[in-house]
Scaffold this motif. Sequence first.
Motif, short mmCIF file in Angstrom:
data_model
loop_
_atom_site.label_atom_id
_atom_site.label_comp_id
_atom_site.label_asym_id
_atom_site.label_seq_id
_atom_site.Cartn_x
_atom_site.Cartn_y
_atom_site.Cartn_z
N LEU A 178 38.98 41.11 40.55
CA LEU A 178 40.38 41.42 40.84
C LEU A 178 40.47 42.70 41.68
CD1 LEU A 178 43.40 40.74 40.27
CD2 LEU A 178 43.24 42.34 38.35
N VAL A 179 41.23 42.59 42.79
CA VAL A 179 41.42 43.76 43.66
C VAL A 179 42.82 44.34 43.45
CG1 VAL A 179 41.46 44.58 46.04
CG2 VAL A 179 39.83 42.81 45.36
N GLN A 180 43.85 43.48 43.51
CA GLN A 180 45.23 43.93 43.29
C GLN A 180 45.99 42.83 42.54
OE1 GLN A 180 46.83 46.68 43.69
NE2 GLN A 180 45.45 47.90 45.00
N ARG A 181 46.93 43.24 41.71
CA ARG A 181 47.76 42.27 40.97
C ARG A 181 49.16 42.86 40.79
NH1 ARG A 181 45.51 41.37 35.37
NH2 ARG A 181 44.37 39.56 36.18
N PHE A 182 50.16 41.98 40.91
CA PHE A 182 51.53 42.38 40.58
C PHE A 182 52.09 41.36 39.60
CE2 PHE A 182 56.14 42.27 41.04
CZ PHE A 182 56.45 43.61 40.86
#
Length: 603
Positions: free
Chosen positions: A61-65
């Motif tokens: 995972l690099v980015q999550r919203f």
Amino acid sequence: MNARANSASRFKKISDIARLINSGSDLNTILARIVYAICSHSEWASCAIMRIDAKAGYSVLVQRFDSHAPAAKTAAKRWKLASSPAATVAASGETLVIPDAQRCAEFPGYKKDARLRGYHTVVILPLGARDRAGREMILAVQSRQVVAVSRPELAFLKTVSDLAAIAVEKTLRLQQARAANARLRKTTAMHAQLMEAILGKVSLAAVCDMLGKSMRHPWLVIDLTTRTVYAGGGSPLKKLPETQWRKLVRGRAGRGLFDAARKARRTQFREMTDVEFDTGETSTTLNAFIEPLQVDGESMGALLLAPGKSAFDPFDRLTAETVLLALSVQLMRETLNFQTEATSRMDVLSRLFSGDWRSTEGFAARALDLGIDTELPARLVGFGFLDDAQDRGPTMNYAHRCIGERAAKLFAGAVTVKQHSDILVLLPAGEKRDDEWDKLQHRLLDEVTRALGVRPAMFRGRVCAQPEDYAQAGRECARMLKLSRLFKRRGLVSEDDFNSTAVLLSVAENRAVRQFLNRQLIPIGAHDKAHGTKYLATLKSFVEAEGRFETCAKNLNIHVSTLRYRLQRIADRFGIAPLDAKTRFDILLAIKLYDLAGMDESE
């Protein structure tokens, strides 16, 4: 009308997403705004970007919203590629729709995450961009309900993904350009700093201290003139700490490094070489760049870089070339200073050897300024090298400096000069016992041999107690070094090593003997030069073969009948009968005298 409104709405969302994505300035910000923009301008509850780390075997995972999932903080942040849908998408390059991730047995890791965070329908598609390390990235959106994903929605997500990829690529190129500019500025500043330091007349050691903050890879600066190794940038050997590495290259491993430095050739840091050296227990091979440090085409040392498996990019090469230039300039400056002093010292000693010092006003004071005290006893020691270019090894300028450096370390106040093909050293006689002198002179010879890679002849001359003694000492030293070259002798030599030959050389310097040589041998040499014959070489080979026709013919690579013809022509033209044993001895003696006298045509 509803279709048009829906289409217009989608275009506006895409426009808003594009503006939001492109407002970032660094990659992390761009990726964070991508996942936020998609969730803010669509019906998807959450969005994530993963990278494919094939080497580690995970999708990460690099980015999550996801503003609706408090449990997200405890959710997994990486999944094994073997069971990850991201790997499937990366391999196929196609969009993957999972209708209900909470019921999907094919991807157990994703199923667990879906249940933990409360989402169902998932769409996963290639982002179409890679991170700084070149790893592929994947985009995923999730819904908190099971929804049907229409073709227009997939087209919308694909369009947003393409926009995001453009933004990522643009940002990476911008960051790369900034990084390149920063490295270029750093290299330029380093070059200016190094040149300023060199012009400020700092030492080579001080210049090497400045390299620590500039080089990304382990490096060595090898100074052949002082036989010193400077190390920095860490250890290139994994199991060896830097402190031990520094100790190793300055000690046991030095010989292999010096040999490699002498053999180094210019490749502009494009070809790596295997450098072998002794670590004490075994021999180790280090694959590295090794570039010579040259002054007037003569190698004075080398710069070694050992990047190992790390990347060596064009900026590393630019930095290395900058450092190489700076080090070469430093060595050039030191060499010029040495040569300037050496020229002045040679002028003083030349006057001493010729006896012309009496006519020079203030001679003693000038000599003293150059480190030569004519009022104190000094021993003259000479070093000579073989004339054979393949056997000689170093150039005279390089040998001069190497011998001077080592003599100064062992004998305080030692003065070294170059005279023709010899290196002469004045050693303060002092009050050392003979056994102390013997130890020091053997040590000096050994250190010079290691430094030059070839063993010279060394003659320990007489002590000069007053200026009048230098002329005889100089002639004696030159004579013994001539004999060493003639008979291919190395190491410590003395008159006893040559039996009566030293006496013969003294005789050869007399005018009567020179006239004898002129009558006997010089006419033969002149005839050879004028007519292209080889009578003198034939005569010399025949007497050295002790009159054996077959041996002589083989050595000359001619037929025996040709040899007999030449000898008969020599007898008829020059009145020399080489077939007589006594005559052959006289001829051999004459040839030796001819060689010895001809070695210095100025006398």
